[in-house]
Design a protein around this motif. Structure first.
Motif, PDB file in Angstrom:
ATOM      1  N   SER A   1      11.454  -2.374  -3.886  1.00 49.37           N
ATOM      2  CA  SER A   1      12.376  -3.484  -2.993  1.00 49.37           C
ATOM      3  C   SER A   1      11.214  -4.060  -1.799  1.00 49.37           C
ATOM      4  O   SER A   1      11.348  -5.085  -1.666  1.00 49.37           O
ATOM      5  CB  SER A   1      13.302  -2.817  -2.376  1.00 49.37           C
ATOM      6  N   MET A   2      10.341  -3.154  -1.219  1.00 45.66           N
ATOM      7  CA  MET A   2       9.524  -3.303  -0.324  1.00 45.66           C
ATOM      8  C   MET A   2       8.439  -4.305  -0.752  1.00 45.66           C
ATOM      9  O   MET A   2       7.807  -5.215  -0.284  1.00 45.66           O
ATOM     10  CB  MET A   2       9.057  -2.388   0.434  1.00 45.66           C
ATOM     11  N   VAL A   3       7.887  -4.044  -2.068  1.00 45.25           N
ATOM     12  CA  VAL A   3       6.908  -4.662  -2.453  1.00 45.25           C
ATOM     13  C   VAL A   3       7.328  -6.247  -2.888  1.00 45.25           C
ATOM     14  O   VAL A   3       6.646  -7.273  -2.673  1.00 45.25           O
ATOM     15  CB  VAL A   3       6.231  -4.214  -3.735  1.00 45.25           C
ATOM     16  N   ARG A   4       8.721  -6.324  -3.497  1.00 45.92           N
ATOM     17  CA  ARG A   4       9.425  -7.605  -3.586  1.00 45.92           C
ATOM     18  C   ARG A   4       9.272  -8.287  -2.215  1.00 45.92           C
ATOM     19  O   ARG A   4       9.155  -9.454  -2.225  1.00 45.92           O
ATOM     20  CB  ARG A   4      10.604  -7.609  -4.216  1.00 45.92           C
ATOM     21  N   GLY A   5       9.846  -7.539  -1.050  1.00 48.02           N
ATOM     22  CA  GLY A   5       9.607  -8.260   0.035  1.00 48.02           C
ATOM     23  C   GLY A   5       8.363  -8.802   0.595  1.00 48.02           C
ATOM     24  O   GLY A   5       8.204  -9.902   1.036  1.00 48.02           O
ATOM     25  N   ALA A   6       7.209  -8.078   0.170  1.00 48.46           N
ATOM     26  CA  ALA A   6       5.926  -8.527   0.589  1.00 48.46           C
ATOM     27  C   ALA A   6       5.431  -9.658  -0.206  1.00 48.46           C
ATOM     28  O   ALA A   6       4.894 -10.770   0.171  1.00 48.46           O
ATOM     29  CB  ALA A   6       4.870  -7.212   0.219  1.00 48.46           C
ATOM     30  N   ALA A   7       5.755  -9.714  -1.550  1.00 50.80           N
ATOM     31  CA  ALA A   7       5.505 -10.660  -2.323  1.00 50.80           C
ATOM     32  C   ALA A   7       6.532 -12.027  -1.914  1.00 50.80           C
ATOM     33  O   ALA A   7       5.930 -13.164  -1.649  1.00 50.80           O
ATOM     34  CB  ALA A   7       6.056 -10.870  -3.778  1.00 50.80           C
ATOM     35  N   ALA A   8       7.458 -11.957  -1.341  1.00 47.27           N
ATOM     36  CA  ALA A   8       8.206 -12.996  -0.689  1.00 47.27           C
ATOM     37  C   ALA A   8       7.633 -13.437   0.515  1.00 47.27           C
ATOM     38  O   ALA A   8       7.673 -14.668   0.780  1.00 47.27           O
ATOM     39  CB  ALA A   8       9.711 -12.700  -0.281  1.00 47.27           C
ATOM     40  N   ILE A   9       7.188 -12.676   1.362  1.00 49.13           N
ATOM     41  CA  ILE A   9       6.334 -12.968   2.597  1.00 49.13           C
ATOM     42  C   ILE A   9       5.177 -13.795   2.461  1.00 49.13           C
ATOM     43  O   ILE A   9       4.970 -14.842   2.782  1.00 49.13           O
ATOM     44  CB  ILE A   9       5.794 -11.850   3.187  1.00 49.13           C
ATOM     45  N   ARG A  10       4.507 -13.408   0.996  1.00 49.05           N
ATOM     46  CA  ARG A  10       3.229 -14.112   0.921  1.00 49.05           C
ATOM     47  C   ARG A  10       3.433 -15.507   0.338  1.00 49.05           C
ATOM     48  O   ARG A  10       2.715 -16.317   0.454  1.00 49.05           O
ATOM     49  CB  ARG A  10       2.266 -13.449  -0.300  1.00 49.05           C
ATOM     50  N   ALA A  11       4.548 -15.654  -0.332  1.00 49.95           N
ATOM     51  CA  ALA A  11       5.085 -16.859  -0.813  1.00 49.95           C
ATOM     52  C   ALA A  11       5.822 -18.094   0.248  1.00 49.95           C
ATOM     53  O   ALA A  11       5.825 -19.420  -0.213  1.00 49.95           O
ATOM     54  CB  ALA A  11       6.263 -16.729  -2.007  1.00 49.95           C
TER      55      ALA A  11
ATOM     56  N   ARG B   1      16.734 -12.635  -0.283  1.00 43.10           N
ATOM     57  CA  ARG B   1      16.816 -12.793  -1.456  1.00 43.10           C
ATOM     58  C   ARG B   1      16.091 -11.732  -2.334  1.00 43.10           C
ATOM     59  O   ARG B   1      16.056 -11.579  -3.675  1.00 43.10           O
ATOM     60  CB  ARG B   1      16.318 -14.282  -1.647  1.00 43.10           C
ATOM     61  N   ALA B   2      14.738 -11.460  -1.631  1.00 40.32           N
ATOM     62  CA  ALA B   2      13.889 -10.322  -2.468  1.00 40.32           C
ATOM     63  C   ALA B   2      14.134  -8.862  -2.455  1.00 40.32           C
ATOM     64  O   ALA B   2      13.820  -8.242  -3.370  1.00 40.32           O
ATOM     65  CB  ALA B   2      12.598 -10.666  -1.723  1.00 40.32           C
ATOM     66  N   ILE B   3      14.849  -8.497  -1.350  1.00 39.25           N
ATOM     67  CA  ILE B   3      15.018  -6.905  -1.190  1.00 39.25           C
ATOM     68  C   ILE B   3      16.170  -6.455  -1.644  1.00 39.25           C
ATOM     69  O   ILE B   3      17.195  -7.008  -1.146  1.00 39.25           O
ATOM     70  CB  ILE B   3      14.652  -6.345   0.391  1.00 39.25           C
ATOM     71  N   ALA B   4      16.283  -5.618  -2.498  1.00 39.50           N
ATOM     72  CA  ALA B   4      17.526  -5.112  -3.387  1.00 39.50           C
ATOM     73  C   ALA B   4      18.436  -4.235  -2.399  1.00 39.50           C
ATOM     74  O   ALA B   4      17.655  -3.551  -1.361  1.00 39.50           O
ATOM     75  CB  ALA B   4      17.501  -4.620  -4.495  1.00 39.50           C
ATOM     76  N   GLY B   5      19.636  -3.727  -2.575  1.00 39.87           N
ATOM     77  CA  GLY B   5      20.072  -2.620  -1.989  1.00 39.87           C
ATOM     78  C   GLY B   5      20.663  -3.193  -0.412  1.00 39.87           C
ATOM     79  O   GLY B   5      20.784  -4.148  -0.057  1.00 39.87           O
TER      80      GLY B   5
ATOM     81  N   HIS C   1       0.896  -1.203   0.167  1.00 37.98           N
ATOM     82  CA  HIS C   1       0.058   0.033  -0.013  1.00 37.98           C
ATOM     83  C   HIS C   1       0.807   1.199   0.100  1.00 37.98           C
ATOM     84  O   HIS C   1       0.447   2.257  -0.568  1.00 37.98           O
ATOM     85  CB  HIS C   1      -0.978  -0.118   1.098  1.00 37.98           C
ATOM     86  N   ASN C   2       2.061   1.037   0.451  1.00 33.72           N
ATOM     87  CA  ASN C   2       2.841   2.359   0.774  1.00 33.72           C
ATOM     88  C   ASN C   2       4.003   2.475  -0.178  1.00 33.72           C
ATOM     89  O   ASN C   2       4.885   3.260  -0.098  1.00 33.72           O
ATOM     90  CB  ASN C   2       3.564   2.234   2.076  1.00 33.72           C
ATOM     91  N   GLU C   3       3.906   1.608  -1.344  1.00 28.34           N
ATOM     92  CA  GLU C   3       5.178   1.518  -2.492  1.00 28.34           C
ATOM     93  C   GLU C   3       5.338   3.060  -2.885  1.00 28.34           C
ATOM     94  O   GLU C   3       6.449   3.444  -2.852  1.00 28.34           O
ATOM     95  CB  GLU C   3       4.422   0.593  -3.482  1.00 28.34           C
ATOM     96  N   ALA C   4       4.199   3.526  -3.319  1.00 23.58           N
ATOM     97  CA  ALA C   4       4.509   5.009  -4.064  1.00 23.58           C
ATOM     98  C   ALA C   4       4.960   5.827  -2.971  1.00 23.58           C
ATOM     99  O   ALA C   4       6.166   6.863  -3.503  1.00 23.58           O
ATOM    100  CB  ALA C   4       3.223   5.513  -4.568  1.00 23.58           C
TER     101      ALA C   4
END
Length: 559
Positions: free
Chosen positions: A396-406, A428-432, A376-379
C-alpha cells in the motif's frame, strides 16, 4: 491434513445427514446413502423420475440438485467411488413409479456398471429405466474416442434440462431424448492449480510445483492431460476456450450457455475473473451467450481450479434451463447481459492551480524523498504488518509512493495545493485504513497552510491538527497500538519546540526522536483497535506497522 470431519469412514453419511437437515424438501433413506425429494406422491401418480449420483466429494453435486424441477433422487458413493448397484436400485424404487426413471451417469466405468445393472433390475421389476451417459470432457479429444471421455461439470446442465422436462410432464422417451441431446452437445474442460486431499488418504492425490498447473483434469483428484507453467487467468481461459471452440466449431450468431465451475478451493473472486474473460472472448468470436452461471457446481473436494462448459441453446432448451426449481444448489436463471458502465458523478471543479510559489521546488523534492523511503521499506513494513494483519501495508505504501511521483508539477505550487493534491492521491492509492487516515490528515493540515510561505507556528498547527483528525476519524488514542503512538508524541514535541523558538529543523529532529520512542513503545503494547486487536497478546514482540510507517516518512522529511 486438516479437515472438519470426524471419522473418514463416516464422512459421507454425516454429510448427507447435514444436507437433509438443512433442506426441508429432501429426505434421506435410512439404509442407503440416497437423498430423495421429500413428499413425493404415490408411485402411480409420479412423473418420470430423474436420478443421478456417483462418488462423493463433488458437492454440491449431486444431492444439492435434488428438488422439484431437477433431480428426484441422488445416490452417493464413498469419496470418488461409485455407489453400489443396491444403492442405485433403492433410489429408483424410492423415487420412481410406472412412468419410469432416467439415470444421468457420468462416464466412468464404475458408475456405468453399477447404474447400468440397477437400471436393468428396476426395469425387470416394472419400473422402466433408461441410462444417459455424460462424456463432456473435451480435454481428452486427442487421447480417447468421444464415447470414452469423462463426465464432468456439464452434467449439472443435463440434470436441469432433464428435470425440467420431467416436471413439465414429458414421457420417459421424451425426457431421455432431451437428456441425451444435451449430453451430446456439451463441451467442458478444466484446469487445476493444485491437488485435492481425499479424507481417507490424508495427503494430496498428486504433486504439483508452485509455478505449475494441470490442464484437462477430471474431478477425482487425478492429474490432467498435460502439465505446464502457471499462466495468468486470462491466458488459462484462452487455452481452455481454444479447445472448446475447436471441438464445437460454433458459427457466429449462434446461442450458448456458459458454466464457470469451481473445483472446491477457488474463491468467487477468481471465478468472476475467469467468467469475465470467458464472456468477452466468446462474444468476440460472435457467439451469443444467453445464460451464464459461476460458482461451485461439481467440485473435486478442495482442489483449486475451475472448468468451463459450453452448451448450445435454443428456445426449448432455454425454457428448461429457466424453469423454476427448488433444488438448493441451483443458482437461478443466470441471465447474461452486456457489461454495463455508469459514468461516475464528477466532483465540484476546484479553483485554478496557483502560480508556483517559493517553496514549490522544495516541497516536490521532499515528497519524492518520502516516496523513495516508502519504496525502500516495502519489505520491512510488509513483514511487520503480516505479524498482526494481512501484510499489505508495504504494498500500500508503494502504491502511495507511485501516486506521489505521478502528481503534476503544478500541484506543488504552494503548501496548501501540495497537501490537497497529496490527500487525493493517497486516498485513491492506499488500501485499507491508512489511505483515509493520511487523506484526512493532509486535508486538515492544508487548511492551516494558506500562506505561500507559512511560518513555524502554522506548520506546528498543521501537524497537530492532522494528528488530531486521525484520532477523530478512527477513534484511537495513544496506548491503543496504532500510528498515533508515534504521531501524537511527535506532534506534541514539535509544537513545544516551535513554541520555545526553535528552528523548524531542530524541532522536527526532536519530533522524529519522539516518534521513534513512541513506535518502540508499541512492541509490548496490547492492541485495542484495528485488526491486530483480534490477536491480543499474540501481536506483542514487534512494533506496530502503522507507527513504523510514520517513522519512514518522518525520517525522510528530516533528511
Amino acid at each position: 491434513m486438516k479437515k472438519l470431519i470426524n471419522d473418514p469412514r463416516n464422512v459421507v453419511r454425516e454429510m448427507l445427514e447435514g444436507q437433509v437437515d438443512l433442506n426441508v424438501g429432501q429426505a434421506l433413506l435410512d439404509d442407503e446413502n440416497v437423498i430423495v425429494r421429500a413428499g413425493l406422491p404415490e408411485p402411480a401418480d409420479r412423473p418420470v423420475a430423474v436420478l443421478s449420483g456417483g462418488g462423493s466429494g463433488h458437492e454440491p453435486a449431486h444431492a444439492g440438485y435434488v428438488g422439484d424441477g431437477m433431480l428426484t433422487a441422488a445416490i452417493a458413493g464413498d469419496v470418488f467411488t461409485s455407489p453400489s448397484v443396491d444403492a442405485v436400485l433403492s433410489a429408483i424404487r424410492a423415487a420412481a413409479g410406472p412412468r419410469g426413471a432416467v439415470l444421468i451417469v457420468k462416464n466412468y466405468t464404475g458408475d456405468r456398471l453399477n447404474f447400468g445393472l440397477a437400471a436393468e433390475l428396476a426395469t425387470t421389476e416394472g419400473i422402466p429405466t433408461r441410462v444417459v451417459i455424460v462424456a463432456d470432457d473435451v480435454a481428452l479429444r486427442n487421447t480417447v474416442a468421444p464415447q470414452f471421455r469423462r463426465g464432468i461439470a456439464g452434467t449439472v446442465l443435463v440434470h436441469k434440462i432433464a428435470g425440467a422436462a420431467a416436471a413439465a410432464g414429458a414421457t420417459l422417451d421424451e425426457v431421455t431424448a432431451e437428456a441425451q441431446a444435451a449430453a451430446a452437445a456439451l463441451a467442458t474442460m478444466g484446469v487445476a492449480l493444485g491437488a485435492c486431499t481425499v479424507p481417507s488418504v490424508g495427503k494430496p492425490t498428486f504433486s504439483l510445483g508452485e509455478n505449475e498447473m494441470e490442464l484437462g483434469l477430471g474431478i477425482h483428484g487425478e492429474p490432467g492431460v498435460r502439465r505446464g507453467p502457471l499462466l495468468p487467468a486470462d491466458a488459462i481461459v484462452d487455452a481452455i476456450i481454444e479447445v472448446l471452440l475447436t471441438e464445437k466449431s460454433p458459427e457466429p450468431g449462434t446461442h450458448w450457455a456458459l458454466l464457470v465451475n469451481g473445483l472446491g478451493a477457488t474463491p468467487p473472486m477468481e471465478l468472476a475473473v475467469v467468467a469475465r474473460h470467458a464472456l468477452s472472448t466468446l462474444r468476440a468470436q460472435g457467439l451469443i451467450i444467453d445464460r451464464v452461471w459461476s460458482g461451485n457446481f461439481m467440485t473435486a473436494l478442495d482442489m483449486p481450479g475451475c472448468s468451463l462448459t459450453l452448451l448450445p441453446v435454443d428456445a426449448k432448451r432455454l425454457e428448461y434451463l429457466d424453469a423454476v426449481t427448488d433444488a438448493p444448489a441451483w443458482p437461478g436463471r443466470g441471465q447474461a447481459a452486456p457489461r454495463k458502465a455508469v459514468a461516475a458523478a464528477q466532483a465540484t471543479p476546484t479553483a485554478a492551480t496557483p502560480a508556483p510559489g517559493p517553496l514549490a521546488t522544495a516541497l516536490r523534492a521532499l515528497a519524492l524523498g518520502v516516496a523513495e523511503a516508502l519504496e525502500h521499506n516495502e519489505a520491512h513494513l510488509a513483514d511487520l504488518d503480516s505479524r498482526a494483519g494481512d501484510g499489505d501495508l508495504g504494498a500500500s505504501m508503494v502504491r502511495g509512493a507511485a501516486a506521489i511521483r505521478a502528481l503534476p508539477e503544478g500541484d506543488w505550487a504552494t503548501p496548501e495545493s501540495a497537501l490537497i493534491a497529496l490527500s487525493g492521491a493517497l486516498r485513491r492509492a492506499i488500501a485499507g485504513s491508512s489511505g483515509p487516515f493520511y487523506a484526512v490528515a493532509l486535508l486538515r493540515a492544508a487548511r492551516e497552510l494558506i500562506a505561500p510561505v507559512p511560518d513555524a507556528a502554522a506548520w506546528s498547527r498543521a501537524f497537530s491538527k492532522a494528528v488530531t483528525s486521525i484520532g477523530e476519524l478512527g477513534g484511537a488514542k495513544v496506548g491503543d497500538r496504532t500510528m498515533l503512538d508515534a504521531l501524537q508524541p511527535a506532534a506534541d514535541t514539535f509544537a513545544a519546540g516551535v513554541e520555545q523558538g526553535e528552528g523548524l529543523a531542530s524541532a522536527w529532529g526532536k519530533a522524529v526522536a519522539a516518534a521513534e520512542a513512541g513506535a518502540e513503545s508499541t512492541i509490548n503494547m496490547r492492541p485495542r483497535l484495528g485488526r491486530a486487536a483480534y490477536l491480543g497478546d499474540r501481536a506483542l514482540g514487534a512494533p506496530d506497522a502503522g507507527a513504523s510507517a510514520v517513522l519512514v516518512w518522518m525520517r525522510a522529511l528530516q533528511s
